[in-house]
Design a protein around this motif. Structure first.
Motif, mmCIF file in Angstrom:
data_model
loop_
_atom_site.group_PDB
_atom_site.id
_atom_site.type_symbol
_atom_site.label_atom_id
_atom_site.label_comp_id
_atom_site.label_asym_id
_atom_site.label_seq_id
_atom_site.Cartn_x
_atom_site.Cartn_y
_atom_site.Cartn_z
ATOM 1 N N ARG A 1 0.845 -1.216 0.000
ATOM 2 C CA ARG A 1 0.000 0.000 0.000
ATOM 3 C C ARG A 1 0.873 1.256 0.000
ATOM 4 N N HIS A 2 1.914 1.241 0.804
ATOM 5 C CA HIS A 2 2.804 2.417 0.834
ATOM 6 C C HIS A 2 3.475 2.634 -0.529
ATOM 7 N N LEU A 3 3.887 1.542 -1.171
ATOM 8 C CA LEU A 3 4.527 1.681 -2.498
ATOM 9 C C LEU A 3 3.545 2.286 -3.504
ATOM 10 N N ARG A 4 2.299 1.812 -3.420
ATOM 11 C CA ARG A 4 1.257 2.265 -4.359
ATOM 12 C C ARG A 4 0.955 3.758 -4.157
ATOM 13 N N LEU A 5 0.761 4.162 -2.915
ATOM 14 C CA LEU A 5 0.439 5.563 -2.649
ATOM 15 C C LEU A 5 1.610 6.469 -3.039
ATOM 16 N N ALA A 6 2.817 5.967 -2.839
ATOM 17 C CA ALA A 6 3.999 6.772 -3.196
ATOM 18 C C ALA A 6 4.088 6.952 -4.703
ATOM 19 N N GLU A 7 3.835 5.866 -5.429
ATOM 20 C CA GLU A 7 3.923 5.972 -6.894
ATOM 21 C C GLU A 7 2.862 6.940 -7.415
ATOM 22 N N GLU B 1 15.786 4.866 -7.771
ATOM 23 C CA GLU B 1 16.158 3.799 -6.816
ATOM 24 C C GLU B 1 16.111 4.297 -5.360
ATOM 25 N N TRP B 2 16.116 5.635 -5.161
ATOM 26 C CA TRP B 2 16.079 6.183 -3.798
ATOM 27 C C TRP B 2 14.688 6.658 -3.392
ATOM 28 N N ASP B 3 13.711 6.565 -4.309
ATOM 29 C CA ASP B 3 12.362 7.067 -3.992
ATOM 30 C C ASP B 3 11.834 6.424 -2.715
ATOM 31 N N SER B 4 11.288 7.248 -1.849
ATOM 32 C CA SER B 4 10.742 6.742 -0.592
ATOM 33 C C SER B 4 9.274 6.352 -0.751
ATOM 34 N N ARG C 1 6.827 18.547 1.779
ATOM 35 C CA ARG C 1 6.775 17.076 1.770
ATOM 36 C C ARG C 1 5.341 16.588 1.921
ATOM 37 N N ILE C 2 5.018 15.606 1.105
ATOM 38 C CA ILE C 2 3.723 14.934 1.246
ATOM 39 C C ILE C 2 4.013 13.597 1.931
ATOM 40 N N GLY C 3 3.554 13.479 3.166
ATOM 41 C CA GLY C 3 3.739 12.208 3.878
ATOM 42 C C GLY C 3 2.595 11.270 3.529
ATOM 43 N N HIS C 4 2.938 10.055 3.119
ATOM 44 C CA HIS C 4 1.893 9.043 2.872
ATOM 45 C C HIS C 4 2.272 7.825 3.691
ATOM 46 N N LEU C 5 2.301 8.072 4.982
ATOM 47 C CA LEU C 5 2.826 7.100 5.941
ATOM 48 C C LEU C 5 1.757 6.738 6.964
ATOM 49 N N GLN D 1 -4.941 9.034 -9.971
ATOM 50 C CA GLN D 1 -6.070 8.092 -10.151
ATOM 51 C C GLN D 1 -5.716 7.028 -11.183
ATOM 52 N N GLY D 2 -5.072 7.457 -12.257
ATOM 53 C CA GLY D 2 -4.676 6.513 -13.308
ATOM 54 C C GLY D 2 -3.813 5.406 -12.726
ATOM 55 N N CYS D 3 -2.915 5.819 -11.886
ATOM 56 C CA CYS D 3 -1.990 4.864 -11.266
ATOM 57 C C CYS D 3 -2.741 3.958 -10.277
ATOM 58 N N LEU D 4 -3.567 4.561 -9.450
ATOM 59 C CA LEU D 4 -4.261 3.793 -8.410
ATOM 60 C C LEU D 4 -5.308 2.851 -8.995
ATOM 61 N N SER D 5 -5.946 3.285 -10.094
ATOM 62 C CA SER D 5 -7.001 2.425 -10.635
ATOM 63 C C SER D 5 -6.401 1.121 -11.169
#
Ligand SMILES: Cc1ncc(COP(=O)(O)O)c(C=O)c1O
Length: 402
Positions: A278-284, A303-306, A348-352, A388-392
């Motif tokens: 879920r964290h990877l998805r929200l980050a992307e 490669e360093w994306d959080s 910063r947008i925290g998605h944690l 949305q495109g990514c999440l769908s």
């Protein structure tokens, strides 16, 4: 009474403290209890044991301190090192800076590997330094796994590889404050000697628990090192573990019930693997939005994306604090400020922690409105549509509703 009441819920998008689940709030809403009652050790033992699953360790011993993450840092350093010991620390952002200052105050001999902010650990220099240290004067390598100030995550497997390639016995001490429980963390596989986190991040609890996992090698070091230890002395805890009493001083009963509820949600309800995904998805999705706004993320290479925080770099004519201010004042949206060297240059947008896709989309809409308000030429809806495109494509059914 709230200090600054606003309609609706606050959109909390800082990378800690994070949203607290209702089940955790309910679990903490209780009277004080006698922590020396015959019943209390069952709760203590269960959290001390289960917390290790977040670190993916079966060999480590855990300690839960009534502190924030910084107390867990201090405990890690003073229980494994002696004053004057040489330590290597990559400096990638503000949290490494603060940790280094603490190390200096505790009289360790700190050898800093500087990276540009937005970059990960310079592994070539780390390897060179370890190989050059033939007498093994270096006693520890200290790494921030996820540098929360820049949104950079390091590959700890590669850090371990550098130590192995150099045949170096230094301890590997890891700040996992914003990673453990949200980003893949493999303490045993990477042979991390001490890893630590704080309760207000992935565990989605209030601030107030510093959680440390120490390997057998770290526990051995604890017996011999000469740092003065007071409140954070592991040996005091180990004595209590032996006696089955668990706490050398009064623990926060409510926080421990909250921790139990949080661990249940993570380990039994959603599952650690699902949480990491879920964290990877929200980050992307967040990065797709940033791209659509025509802005860049602060991590300089993918490669360093959080997976837990995205730094958004604003153009030089814009002060990122203005975006943050308007987001809070107008949209009840809390974004993370740029810290230290990058103050004013990024937000910063925290998605944690405990959040979902629609919460993120709401926050991204709020960021767009705020960018427009401060004069940045954003196309309203562009970032939201990209996310949305990514999440769908990626969002699975909710684990408990299959
Ligand atoms: C990576 C990292 N390390 C350490 C800290 C310090 O932890 P605390 O504020 O809980 O003492 C933080 C806080 O945000 C952090 O993000």
């Amino acid at each position: 009474m709230e200090y600054f009441p606003a309609p609706g819920r606050n959109h909390l998008f800082v990378p800690g403290p994070t949203n607290i689940p209702e089940a955790v709030l309910q679990a903490m809403n209780r009277n004080n209890e006698d922590h020396r009652s015959p019943a209390f050790p069952a709760l203590s033992k269960s959290v001390i044991e289960d917390v290790k699953q977040l670190f993916r360790t079966q060999t480590a011993t855990s300690f839960i301190f009534p502190s924030s993450g910084t107390g867990a840092w201090e405990s890690t350093l003073t229980n494994t090192l002696s004053p004057g010991d040489k330590i290597i620390v990559p400096c990638l952002g503000q949290f490494a800076v603060i940790w280094i200052n603490l190390m200096k105050r505790l009289n360790f001999d700190v050898d800093v590997i500087e990276s540009e902010w937005g970059e990960g650990v310079n592994l070539d220099i780390l390897l060179q330094k370890l190989q050059a240290d033939r007498s093994h004067a270096v006693k520890a390598v200290c790494v921030v796994h996820n540098e929360t100030s820049t949104g950079v995550t390091n590959d700890l497997g590669l850090v371990r590889k550098s130590l192995d390639e150099a045949g170096h016995p230094a301890l590997l001490l890891v700040d996992g404050v914003s990673s453990v429980g949200a980003i893949d963390f493999r303490m045993d596989e990477w042979r991390v000697d001490v890893a630590l986190t704080g309760s207000q991040k992935a565990l989605s609890l209030p601030t107030g628990l510093g959680i440390v996992c120490a390997s057998p090698k770290a526990l051995e070091a604890c017996k011999h090192v000469k740092s003065t230890r007071g409140y954070f002395d592991w040996r005091e805890y180990l004595e209590c573990y032996k006696a089955g009493t668990y706490w050398p001083y009064t623990p926060s009963v409510q926080m421990l019930y909250g921790l139990r509820a949080s661990l249940d949600l993570i380990l039994k309800v959603e599952g650690l693997e699902n949480i990491i995904a879920r964290h990877l998805r929200l980050a992307e999705a967040t990065r797709e939005a940033v791209k659509a706004w025509g802005l860049t993320v602060s991590a300089k290479k993918p490669e360093w994306d959080s997976a837990v925080v995205t730094g958004v770099v604003v153009p030089p004519w814009l002060d990122s604090n203005d975006v943050i201010k308007i987001a809070w004042k107008k949209y009840n949206l809390s974004l993370g400020v740029g810290l230290g060297k990058v103050a004013g240059k990024l937000f910063r947008i925290g998605h944690l922690g405990y959040m979902n896709e629609l919460q993120l989309l709401g926050a991204l809409a709020g960021v767009e409105l705020s960018l427009k308000d401060v004069g940045y030429p954003v196309v309203l809806g562009s970032g939201v549509a990209a996310a949305q495109g990514c999440l769908s494509k990626q969002t699975p059914l909710i684990a408990s509703r299959l």
